[in-house]
Motif scaffolding. Structure first.
Motif, PDB file in Angstrom:
ATOM      1  N   GLN A  78      42.853  34.832  50.746  1.00  0.00           N
ATOM      2  CA  GLN A  78      43.650  36.052  50.684  1.00  0.00           C
ATOM      3  C   GLN A  78      43.155  36.919  49.537  1.00  0.00           C
ATOM      4  O   GLN A  78      43.090  36.456  48.385  1.00  0.00           O
ATOM      5  CB  GLN A  78      45.130  35.723  50.425  1.00  0.00           C
ATOM      6  CG  GLN A  78      45.895  35.257  51.647  1.00  0.00           C
ATOM      7  CD  GLN A  78      47.341  34.948  51.307  1.00  0.00           C
ATOM      8  OE1 GLN A  78      47.611  34.038  50.528  1.00  0.00           O
ATOM      9  NE2 GLN A  78      48.272  35.688  51.887  1.00  0.00           N
ATOM     10  N   ASP A  79      42.824  38.166  49.864  1.00  0.00           N
ATOM     11  CA  ASP A  79      42.575  39.171  48.848  1.00  0.00           C
ATOM     12  C   ASP A  79      43.952  39.396  48.193  1.00  0.00           C
ATOM     13  O   ASP A  79      44.956  39.562  48.904  1.00  0.00           O
ATOM     14  CB  ASP A  79      42.079  40.431  49.582  1.00  0.00           C
ATOM     15  CG  ASP A  79      41.134  41.288  48.779  1.00  0.00           C
ATOM     16  OD1 ASP A  79      40.327  40.744  47.993  1.00  0.00           O
ATOM     17  OD2 ASP A  79      41.177  42.533  48.960  1.00  0.00           O
ATOM     18  N   TRP A  80      44.022  39.377  46.861  1.00  0.00           N
ATOM     19  CA  TRP A  80      45.337  39.232  46.217  1.00  0.00           C
ATOM     20  C   TRP A  80      45.349  40.040  44.921  1.00  0.00           C
ATOM     21  O   TRP A  80      45.264  39.498  43.825  1.00  0.00           O
ATOM     22  CB  TRP A  80      45.580  37.733  45.972  1.00  0.00           C
ATOM     23  CG  TRP A  80      46.984  37.318  45.733  1.00  0.00           C
ATOM     24  CD1 TRP A  80      47.525  36.874  44.547  1.00  0.00           C
ATOM     25  CD2 TRP A  80      48.047  37.253  46.693  1.00  0.00           C
ATOM     26  NE1 TRP A  80      48.840  36.554  44.723  1.00  0.00           N
ATOM     27  CE2 TRP A  80      49.196  36.770  46.028  1.00  0.00           C
ATOM     28  CE3 TRP A  80      48.145  37.580  48.063  1.00  0.00           C
ATOM     29  CZ2 TRP A  80      50.422  36.599  46.679  1.00  0.00           C
ATOM     30  CZ3 TRP A  80      49.354  37.396  48.705  1.00  0.00           C
ATOM     31  CH2 TRP A  80      50.476  36.914  48.014  1.00  0.00           C
ATOM     32  N   HIS A  81      45.438  41.361  45.096  1.00  0.00           N
ATOM     33  CA  HIS A  81      45.269  42.262  43.958  1.00  0.00           C
ATOM     34  C   HIS A  81      46.567  42.545  43.205  1.00  0.00           C
ATOM     35  O   HIS A  81      47.647  42.586  43.802  1.00  0.00           O
ATOM     36  CB  HIS A  81      44.687  43.599  44.427  1.00  0.00           C
ATOM     37  CG  HIS A  81      43.328  43.484  45.042  1.00  0.00           C
ATOM     38  ND1 HIS A  81      42.294  42.796  44.460  1.00  0.00           N
ATOM     39  CD2 HIS A  81      42.821  43.987  46.207  1.00  0.00           C
ATOM     40  CE1 HIS A  81      41.222  42.881  45.224  1.00  0.00           C
ATOM     41  NE2 HIS A  81      41.507  43.583  46.293  1.00  0.00           N
ATOM     42  N   THR A  82      46.384  42.810  41.916  1.00  0.00           N
ATOM     43  CA  THR A  82      47.513  43.299  41.123  1.00  0.00           C
ATOM     44  C   THR A  82      47.826  44.730  41.562  1.00  0.00           C
ATOM     45  O   THR A  82      46.955  45.418  42.105  1.00  0.00           O
ATOM     46  CB  THR A  82      47.139  43.354  39.631  1.00  0.00           C
ATOM     47  OG1 THR A  82      46.014  44.244  39.500  1.00  0.00           O
ATOM     48  CG2 THR A  82      46.777  41.983  39.092  1.00  0.00           C
ATOM     49  N   ASP A 113      44.697  51.533  48.158  1.00  0.00           N
ATOM     50  CA  ASP A 113      45.483  50.391  47.666  1.00  0.00           C
ATOM     51  C   ASP A 113      45.637  49.401  48.827  1.00  0.00           C
ATOM     52  O   ASP A 113      45.941  49.806  49.957  1.00  0.00           O
ATOM     53  CB  ASP A 113      46.889  50.838  47.230  1.00  0.00           C
ATOM     54  CG  ASP A 113      46.876  51.665  45.946  1.00  0.00           C
ATOM     55  OD1 ASP A 113      45.818  52.243  45.597  1.00  0.00           O
ATOM     56  OD2 ASP A 113      47.935  51.729  45.301  1.00  0.00           O
ATOM     57  N   HIS A 114      45.399  48.128  48.570  1.00  0.00           N
ATOM     58  CA  HIS A 114      45.490  47.122  49.641  1.00  0.00           C
ATOM     59  C   HIS A 114      45.779  45.744  49.054  1.00  0.00           C
ATOM     60  O   HIS A 114      45.478  45.478  47.888  1.00  0.00           O
ATOM     61  CB  HIS A 114      44.179  47.081  50.459  1.00  0.00           C
ATOM     62  CG  HIS A 114      43.011  46.610  49.660  1.00  0.00           C
ATOM     63  ND1 HIS A 114      42.320  47.429  48.788  1.00  0.00           N
ATOM     64  CD2 HIS A 114      42.421  45.391  49.563  1.00  0.00           C
ATOM     65  CE1 HIS A 114      41.367  46.733  48.195  1.00  0.00           C
ATOM     66  NE2 HIS A 114      41.398  45.492  48.642  1.00  0.00           N
ATOM     67  N   CYS A 115      46.327  44.876  49.855  1.00  0.00           N
ATOM     68  CA  CYS A 115      46.542  43.457  49.514  1.00  0.00           C
ATOM     69  C   CYS A 115      47.131  43.267  48.126  1.00  0.00           C
ATOM     70  O   CYS A 115      46.624  42.481  47.316  1.00  0.00           O
ATOM     71  CB  CYS A 115      45.235  42.678  49.660  1.00  0.00           C
ATOM     72  SG  CYS A 115      44.623  42.641  51.351  1.00  0.00           S
ATOM     73  N   VAL A 145      38.747  43.133  37.470  1.00  0.00           N
ATOM     74  CA  VAL A 145      37.561  42.593  38.155  1.00  0.00           C
ATOM     75  C   VAL A 145      37.876  42.423  39.641  1.00  0.00           C
ATOM     76  O   VAL A 145      38.903  41.833  39.988  1.00  0.00           O
ATOM     77  CB  VAL A 145      37.157  41.194  37.601  1.00  0.00           C
ATOM     78  CG1 VAL A 145      35.827  40.738  38.204  1.00  0.00           C
ATOM     79  CG2 VAL A 145      37.085  41.200  36.087  1.00  0.00           C
ATOM     80  N   ASP A 146      36.992  42.916  40.511  1.00  0.00           N
ATOM     81  CA  ASP A 146      37.195  42.688  41.937  1.00  0.00           C
ATOM     82  C   ASP A 146      36.621  41.320  42.306  1.00  0.00           C
ATOM     83  O   ASP A 146      35.909  40.689  41.501  1.00  0.00           O
ATOM     84  CB  ASP A 146      36.520  43.803  42.755  1.00  0.00           C
ATOM     85  CG  ASP A 146      37.184  43.970  44.122  1.00  0.00           C
ATOM     86  OD1 ASP A 146      38.133  43.219  44.434  1.00  0.00           O
ATOM     87  OD2 ASP A 146      36.751  44.855  44.885  1.00  0.00           O
ATOM     88  N   SER A 147      36.934  40.835  43.490  1.00  0.00           N
ATOM     89  CA  SER A 147      36.317  39.596  43.966  1.00  0.00           C
ATOM     90  C   SER A 147      36.232  39.620  45.483  1.00  0.00           C
ATOM     91  O   SER A 147      37.160  39.214  46.171  1.00  0.00           O
ATOM     92  CB  SER A 147      37.109  38.367  43.507  1.00  0.00           C
ATOM     93  OG  SER A 147      36.351  37.198  43.780  1.00  0.00           O
TER      94      SER A 147
HETATM   95 ZN    ZN Z   1      40.207  43.988  47.968  1.00  0.00          ZN
END
Ligand code: ZN
Ligand code: VGL
Length: 236
Positions: A78-82, A113-115, A145-147
């Motif tokens: 899961q992409d799980w962004h702040t 904006d996503h996830c 930092v992206d991942s």
């Molecule tokens: Zn993402």
């Protein structure tokens, strides 16, 4: 009328054709105990109606569900962004989605904006049906930092722990499927190679975003790294 010899020759050609994938000999592949399926980011934000919907993204779900039946070992991500994550165009003044910025770790594509952690958009598709999945790994939760990769964050050094998990479970081969081909799938596959796994990307079980030539570049990079490009029908 075809004679017997022609019929046999014709049947032979058909049988061979089913074993040829992208011009490369590829006998049917049977996942074993040392094989794992990595299901990448099949999340509502990347599906129709989502904030970063990948074209035809929903089409991968039945393909992945079917393929997953051949795997004892499955990891989902899961992409799980702040909120306010650095990969969001909305936090860079004057920038729009799909433009890029230079960050300390390199060039970053900016996204809608996503996830965002805990939102419905970040949820896995309710149509996924892979009850045996043993691990869900979340990534992209460091605000700066992206991942894309399920293995290593975009700074090129922060590990998610996935390689160690797979190695502890004696996994040697990974099969990557999901969204999006040219970002999280490709980066995951490239890092899987770097970590020493035999790596397959299941093309028809993925869909791409394709911005600024990203899809062609991703396939070229993966080919160069020794990632094997297969179709779900190649898996027994
Ligand atoms: Zn993402
Ligand atoms: C992804 C763009 C931004 C992906 C994630 O899952 O491929 N793409 N975040």
């Amino acid at each position: 009328m075809l004679n017997r010899r022609q019929v046999v020759a014709g049947a032979g050609a058909t049988a061979l054709a089913t074993f040829i994938s992208n011009g490369v000999w590829a006998a049917a592949i049977k996942p074993d105990e040392a094989s794992a399926l990595l299901v990448i980011d099949v999340q509502n934000c990347f599906l129709p109606g989502g904030s970063l919907a990948v074209k035809d993204g929903e089409q991968v779900v039945p393909i992945i569900n079917k393929m997953a039946k051949s795997f004892a070992n499955v990891v989902m991500t899961q992409d799980w962004h702040t909120p306010g994550h650095i990969s969001f165009a909305s936090v860079h003044s004057g920038k729009k989605p799909f433009e890029t910025v230079d960050l300390p770790y390199g060039k970053q594509v900016l996204w809608p904006d996503h996830c965002v952690q805990g939102t419905d958009g970040a949820g896995l598709s309710k149509d996924l049906s892979i009850p045996q999945a043993g691990l869900i790994i979340r990534k992209g939760f460091h605000k700066d930092v992206d991942s894309y990769s399920a293995f290593t964050e975009a700074d090129g050094k922060t590990s998610t722990g996935l390689a160690a998990y797979l190695k502890a479970r004696k996994i040697k081969r990974v099969f990557v499927a999901g969204l999006a081909t040219d970002f999280c799938v490709a980066w995951t596959a490239l890092d899987a190679r770097k970590a020493g796994f035999e790596t397959y990307v299941v093309e028809d079980a993925c869909r791409g975003i394709d911005t600024q030539g990203s899809l062609a570049k991703a396939w070229a990079d993966m080919a160069k790294a020794g990632v094997k490009r297969i179709q779900s029908g190649d898996i027994a």
